[in-house]
Motif scaffolding. Structure first.
Motif, PDB file in Angstrom:
ATOM      1  N   PHE A 215       0.846  -1.179   0.000  1.00  0.00           N
ATOM      2  CA  PHE A 215       0.000   0.000   0.000  1.00  0.00           C
ATOM      3  C   PHE A 215       0.892   1.243   0.000  1.00  0.00           C
ATOM      4  O   PHE A 215       2.032   1.184   0.478  1.00  0.00           O
ATOM      5  CB  PHE A 215      -0.898   0.024   1.243  1.00  0.00           C
ATOM      6  N   PRO A 216       0.405   2.368  -0.490  1.00  0.00           N
ATOM      7  CA  PRO A 216       1.211   3.594  -0.450  1.00  0.00           C
ATOM      8  C   PRO A 216       1.413   4.061   0.986  1.00  0.00           C
ATOM      9  O   PRO A 216       0.484   4.047   1.786  1.00  0.00           O
ATOM     10  CB  PRO A 216       0.363   4.598  -1.247  1.00  0.00           C
ATOM     11  N   GLN A 217       2.610   4.478   1.313  1.00  0.00           N
ATOM     12  CA  GLN A 217       2.896   4.924   2.672  1.00  0.00           C
ATOM     13  C   GLN A 217       2.305   6.297   2.968  1.00  0.00           C
ATOM     14  O   GLN A 217       1.873   6.578   4.095  1.00  0.00           O
ATOM     15  CB  GLN A 217       4.411   4.972   2.889  1.00  0.00           C
ATOM     16  N   GLY A 218       2.253   7.169   1.956  1.00  0.00           N
ATOM     17  CA  GLY A 218       1.888   8.563   2.143  1.00  0.00           C
ATOM     18  C   GLY A 218       0.609   8.827   2.918  1.00  0.00           C
ATOM     19  O   GLY A 218       0.628   9.578   3.918  1.00  0.00           O
ATOM     20  N   PRO A 219      -0.527   8.260   2.511  1.00  0.00           N
ATOM     21  CA  PRO A 219      -1.779   8.556   3.217  1.00  0.00           C
ATOM     22  C   PRO A 219      -1.739   8.198   4.697  1.00  0.00           C
ATOM     23  O   PRO A 219      -2.299   8.916   5.533  1.00  0.00           O
ATOM     24  CB  PRO A 219      -2.814   7.712   2.471  1.00  0.00           C
ATOM     25  N   PHE A 220      -1.071   7.106   5.025  1.00  0.00           N
ATOM     26  CA  PHE A 220      -1.056   6.643   6.412  1.00  0.00           C
ATOM     27  C   PHE A 220      -0.046   7.432   7.251  1.00  0.00           C
ATOM     28  O   PHE A 220      -0.253   7.627   8.455  1.00  0.00           O
ATOM     29  CB  PHE A 220      -0.765   5.143   6.437  1.00  0.00           C
ATOM     30  N   ALA A 221       1.024   7.898   6.606  1.00  0.00           N
ATOM     31  CA  ALA A 221       1.958   8.774   7.307  1.00  0.00           C
ATOM     32  C   ALA A 221       1.290  10.110   7.621  1.00  0.00           C
ATOM     33  O   ALA A 221       1.429  10.640   8.732  1.00  0.00           O
ATOM     34  CB  ALA A 221       3.207   8.988   6.455  1.00  0.00           C
ATOM     35  N   LEU A 222       0.531  10.655   6.665  1.00  0.00           N
ATOM     36  CA  LEU A 222      -0.185  11.908   6.897  1.00  0.00           C
ATOM     37  C   LEU A 222      -1.191  11.749   8.036  1.00  0.00           C
ATOM     38  O   LEU A 222      -1.382  12.662   8.844  1.00  0.00           O
ATOM     39  CB  LEU A 222      -0.905  12.349   5.621  1.00  0.00           C
ATOM     40  N   ALA A 223      -1.839  10.589   8.097  1.00  0.00           N
ATOM     41  CA  ALA A 223      -2.857  10.348   9.129  1.00  0.00           C
ATOM     42  C   ALA A 223      -2.278  10.439  10.528  1.00  0.00           C
ATOM     43  O   ALA A 223      -2.984  10.811  11.474  1.00  0.00           O
ATOM     44  CB  ALA A 223      -3.500   8.974   8.906  1.00  0.00           C
ATOM     45  N   THR A 224      -0.986  10.119  10.677  1.00  0.00           N
ATOM     46  CA  THR A 224      -0.366  10.165  12.011  1.00  0.00           C
ATOM     47  C   THR A 224       0.330  11.493  12.289  1.00  0.00           C
ATOM     48  O   THR A 224       0.591  11.817  13.447  1.00  0.00           O
ATOM     49  CB  THR A 224       0.665   9.036  12.159  1.00  0.00           C
ATOM     50  N   LYS A 225       0.630  12.268  11.250  1.00  0.00           N
ATOM     51  CA  LYS A 225       1.374  13.517  11.431  1.00  0.00           C
ATOM     52  C   LYS A 225       0.483  14.751  11.504  1.00  0.00           C
ATOM     53  O   LYS A 225       0.841  15.747  12.123  1.00  0.00           O
ATOM     54  CB  LYS A 225       2.397  13.672  10.305  1.00  0.00           C
ATOM     55  N   LEU A 226      -0.673  14.680  10.839  1.00  0.00           N
ATOM     56  CA  LEU A 226      -1.563  15.838  10.817  1.00  0.00           C
ATOM     57  C   LEU A 226      -2.493  15.810  12.029  1.00  0.00           C
ATOM     58  O   LEU A 226      -3.035  14.759  12.382  1.00  0.00           O
ATOM     59  CB  LEU A 226      -2.383  15.847   9.523  1.00  0.00           C
ATOM     60  N   VAL A 228      -5.535  16.188  12.712  1.00  0.00           N
ATOM     61  CA  VAL A 228      -6.927  16.198  12.250  1.00  0.00           C
ATOM     62  C   VAL A 228      -7.519  14.800  12.412  1.00  0.00           C
ATOM     63  O   VAL A 228      -6.787  13.802  12.412  1.00  0.00           O
ATOM     64  CB  VAL A 228      -7.040  16.632  10.775  1.00  0.00           C
ATOM     65  N   PRO A 229      -8.834  14.696  12.541  1.00  0.00           N
ATOM     66  CA  PRO A 229      -9.465  13.378  12.601  1.00  0.00           C
ATOM     67  C   PRO A 229      -9.430  12.686  11.243  1.00  0.00           C
ATOM     68  O   PRO A 229      -9.427  13.338  10.196  1.00  0.00           O
ATOM     69  CB  PRO A 229     -10.897  13.694  13.034  1.00  0.00           C
ATOM     70  N   VAL A 230      -9.405  11.361  11.271  1.00  0.00           N
ATOM     71  CA  VAL A 230      -9.310  10.542  10.055  1.00  0.00           C
ATOM     72  C   VAL A 230     -10.465   9.552  10.038  1.00  0.00           C
ATOM     73  O   VAL A 230     -10.762   8.893  11.040  1.00  0.00           O
ATOM     74  CB  VAL A 230      -7.971   9.773  10.007  1.00  0.00           C
ATOM     75  N   SER A 231     -11.126   9.438   8.880  1.00  0.00           N
ATOM     76  CA  SER A 231     -12.213   8.478   8.717  1.00  0.00           C
ATOM     77  C   SER A 231     -12.005   7.714   7.413  1.00  0.00           C
ATOM     78  O   SER A 231     -11.453   8.247   6.443  1.00  0.00           O
ATOM     79  CB  SER A 231     -13.569   9.195   8.692  1.00  0.00           C
ATOM     80  N   PHE A 232     -12.439   6.451   7.384  1.00  0.00           N
ATOM     81  CA  PHE A 232     -12.406   5.646   6.170  1.00  0.00           C
ATOM     82  C   PHE A 232     -13.805   5.680   5.549  1.00  0.00           C
ATOM     83  O   PHE A 232     -14.795   5.405   6.240  1.00  0.00           O
ATOM     84  CB  PHE A 232     -12.009   4.210   6.471  1.00  0.00           C
ATOM     85  N   VAL A 233     -13.896   6.020   4.265  1.00  0.00           N
ATOM     86  CA  VAL A 233     -15.207   6.197   3.636  1.00  0.00           C
ATOM     87  C   VAL A 233     -15.310   5.404   2.336  1.00  0.00           C
ATOM     88  O   VAL A 233     -14.317   5.249   1.619  1.00  0.00           O
ATOM     89  CB  VAL A 233     -15.491   7.690   3.358  1.00  0.00           C
ATOM     90  N   ALA A 252      -8.308  10.891  15.666  1.00  0.00           N
ATOM     91  CA  ALA A 252      -7.115  11.738  15.522  1.00  0.00           C
ATOM     92  C   ALA A 252      -5.901  10.904  15.921  1.00  0.00           C
ATOM     93  O   ALA A 252      -5.542  10.826  17.105  1.00  0.00           O
ATOM     94  CB  ALA A 252      -7.236  12.991  16.381  1.00  0.00           C
ATOM     95  N   TYR A 253      -5.287  10.253  14.960  1.00  0.00           N
ATOM     96  CA  TYR A 253      -4.226   9.294  15.263  1.00  0.00           C
ATOM     97  C   TYR A 253      -2.986   9.949  15.856  1.00  0.00           C
ATOM     98  O   TYR A 253      -2.215   9.304  16.561  1.00  0.00           O
ATOM     99  CB  TYR A 253      -3.853   8.509  14.000  1.00  0.00           C
ATOM    100  N   LYS A 254      -2.784  11.238  15.576  1.00  0.00           N
ATOM    101  CA  LYS A 254      -1.609  11.918  16.114  1.00  0.00           C
ATOM    102  C   LYS A 254      -1.587  11.880  17.640  1.00  0.00           C
ATOM    103  O   LYS A 254      -0.523  11.895  18.266  1.00  0.00           O
ATOM    104  CB  LYS A 254      -1.565  13.363  15.622  1.00  0.00           C
ATOM    105  N   HIS A 255      -2.768  11.794  18.246  1.00  0.00           N
ATOM    106  CA  HIS A 255      -2.859  11.807  19.707  1.00  0.00           C
ATOM    107  C   HIS A 255      -3.038  10.395  20.290  1.00  0.00           C
ATOM    108  O   HIS A 255      -3.235  10.259  21.487  1.00  0.00           O
ATOM    109  CB  HIS A 255      -4.028  12.686  20.142  1.00  0.00           C
ATOM    110  N   GLN A 256      -2.980   9.376  19.420  1.00  0.00           N
ATOM    111  CA  GLN A 256      -3.107   8.006  19.896  1.00  0.00           C
ATOM    112  C   GLN A 256      -1.746   7.492  20.394  1.00  0.00           C
ATOM    113  O   GLN A 256      -0.719   7.726  19.753  1.00  0.00           O
ATOM    114  CB  GLN A 256      -3.609   7.100  18.772  1.00  0.00           C
ATOM    115  N   PRO A 257      -1.725   6.802  21.532  1.00  0.00           N
ATOM    116  CA  PRO A 257      -0.459   6.243  22.022  1.00  0.00           C
ATOM    117  C   PRO A 257       0.143   5.274  21.006  1.00  0.00           C
ATOM    118  O   PRO A 257      -0.560   4.418  20.458  1.00  0.00           O
ATOM    119  CB  PRO A 257      -0.872   5.500  23.305  1.00  0.00           C
ATOM    120  N   GLN A 258       1.419   5.443  20.723  1.00  0.00           N
ATOM    121  CA  GLN A 258       2.172   4.554  19.829  1.00  0.00           C
ATOM    122  C   GLN A 258       1.546   4.478  18.433  1.00  0.00           C
ATOM    123  O   GLN A 258       1.623   3.450  17.751  1.00  0.00           O
ATOM    124  CB  GLN A 258       2.279   3.150  20.431  1.00  0.00           C
ATOM    125  N   ALA A 259       0.949   5.570  17.987  1.00  0.00           N
ATOM    126  CA  ALA A 259       0.371   5.594  16.640  1.00  0.00           C
ATOM    127  C   ALA A 259       1.479   5.519  15.595  1.00  0.00           C
ATOM    128  O   ALA A 259       2.549   6.101  15.764  1.00  0.00           O
ATOM    129  CB  ALA A 259      -0.452   6.862  16.439  1.00  0.00           C
TER     130      ALA A 259
END
Length: 291
Positions: A215-226, A228-233, A252-259
């Motif tokens: 899978f592309p790394q980019g979308p999932f890296a952004l999900a942990t660095k930004l 903002v909340p993330v949803s799968f649609v 908001a994965y940025k605030h999740q422990p060990q995200a």
């Protein structure tokens, strides 16, 4: 993944025929014409059919007879997705109905004033999802490879009207990252496909349908660095005139422990698996995903 080059199927002549039929006769005659178009791809598009056949037999475990039926229906559903996209863009009279599951999660994103990141895949009909998101009263941005030829894009827009969403084109100089951040800072939604990449892009490997896939790394890296909340649609078609829109709870994965990107990918792969199991013929993947 050199087999996929970021280009979508279809050509100007084919679109023109269907647009003429839609405007003159309506949706049903266009679907009838599609029966023969889908049969052509089913019979003669051997390379793409081979990939879909392998997915249906090896990954989904269908019998030969079931796989034959679902292979044809894959082309037919894909054609419907293109027709429905044109119908919605051109505001052609239709009888589409919709079920919204998880819409409250997306409304909360907008109301909280943070913007949000929406991750999806080439499953169902994302163009329809973009129109459904108009209900949220915020700007929608879709991040994508500039795969369609400029001439074809201009033809579609001149014939049917502009896309509902703003397009952020992925570029080698990474300028699209700044566009994404600006959109989120303006409390807008940013949508990304997270199931394809071009050769040379960074990837992550995750088990998907009982086999490792990239899978592309980019979308999932952004999900942990930004921040903002993330949803799968996903927007799936359940009949000739009915769509079912799905959105998972926003996190908001940025605030999740060990995200980590791997953790987000694992959750995304699980959500994607649920959709392809429920709608096996609506994953429009025409290359070797597990290569």
């Amino acid at each position: 993944m050199a087999d996929w080059e970021g280009k979508s199927r279809g050509n100007k002549t084919g679109y023109g025929i269907f647009i003429s039929v839609l405007k003159a006769l309506g949706v049903v005659p266009a679907y009838l014409l599609l029966v023969f178009v889908a049969a052509y791809y089913f019979l003669f598009s051997w390379r793409s059919s081979g990939f879909v056949w392998s997915y249906l037999r090896q990954r989904q475990g269908f019998t030969c007879f079931q796989s034959i039926l679902k292979l044809y229906s894959n082309y037919y559903w894909f054609g419907q997705a293109i027709i429905d996209r044109i119908v919605m863009m051109a505001d052609i009279k239709n009888r589409f109905t919709f079920t919204f599951e998880g819409e409250a999660h997306l409304r909360a994103m907008v109301e909280n004033g943070q913007g949000g990141l929406l991750l999806s895949a080439h499953i169902g009909n994302w163009e329809i999802a973009g129109h459904l998101l108009k209900r949220l009263n915020t700007k929608i941005n879709i991040v994508m490879f500039d795969g369609e030829h400029q001439q074809l894009k201009q033809y579609l827009e001149n014939t049917t009207g502009q896309r509902n969403a703003n397009i952020i084109v992925i570029r080698d100089n990474l300028s699209h990252i700044y566009e994404i951040i600006d959109a989120l800072n303006n409390n807008e939604l940013v949508c990304m496909h997270a199931d394809r990449f071009l050769e040379g892009n960074k990837t992550l490997t995750m088990d998907f349908l009982n086999a490792p896939a990239k899978f592309p790394q980019g979308p999932f890296a952004l999900a942990t660095k930004l921040d903002v909340p993330v949803s799968f649609v996903f927007a799936m078609k359940e009949s000739l005139s009915h769509y079912h829109f799905f959105a998972t709870p926003a996190v908001a994965y940025k605030h999740q422990p060990q995200a980590s990107p791997e953790m987000v990918l694992e959750k995304f792969a699980a959500a994607m698996t649920k959709q392809v199991k429920a709608y096996p013929s609506q994953w429009y993947n025409y290359y070797d995903f597990w290569k």
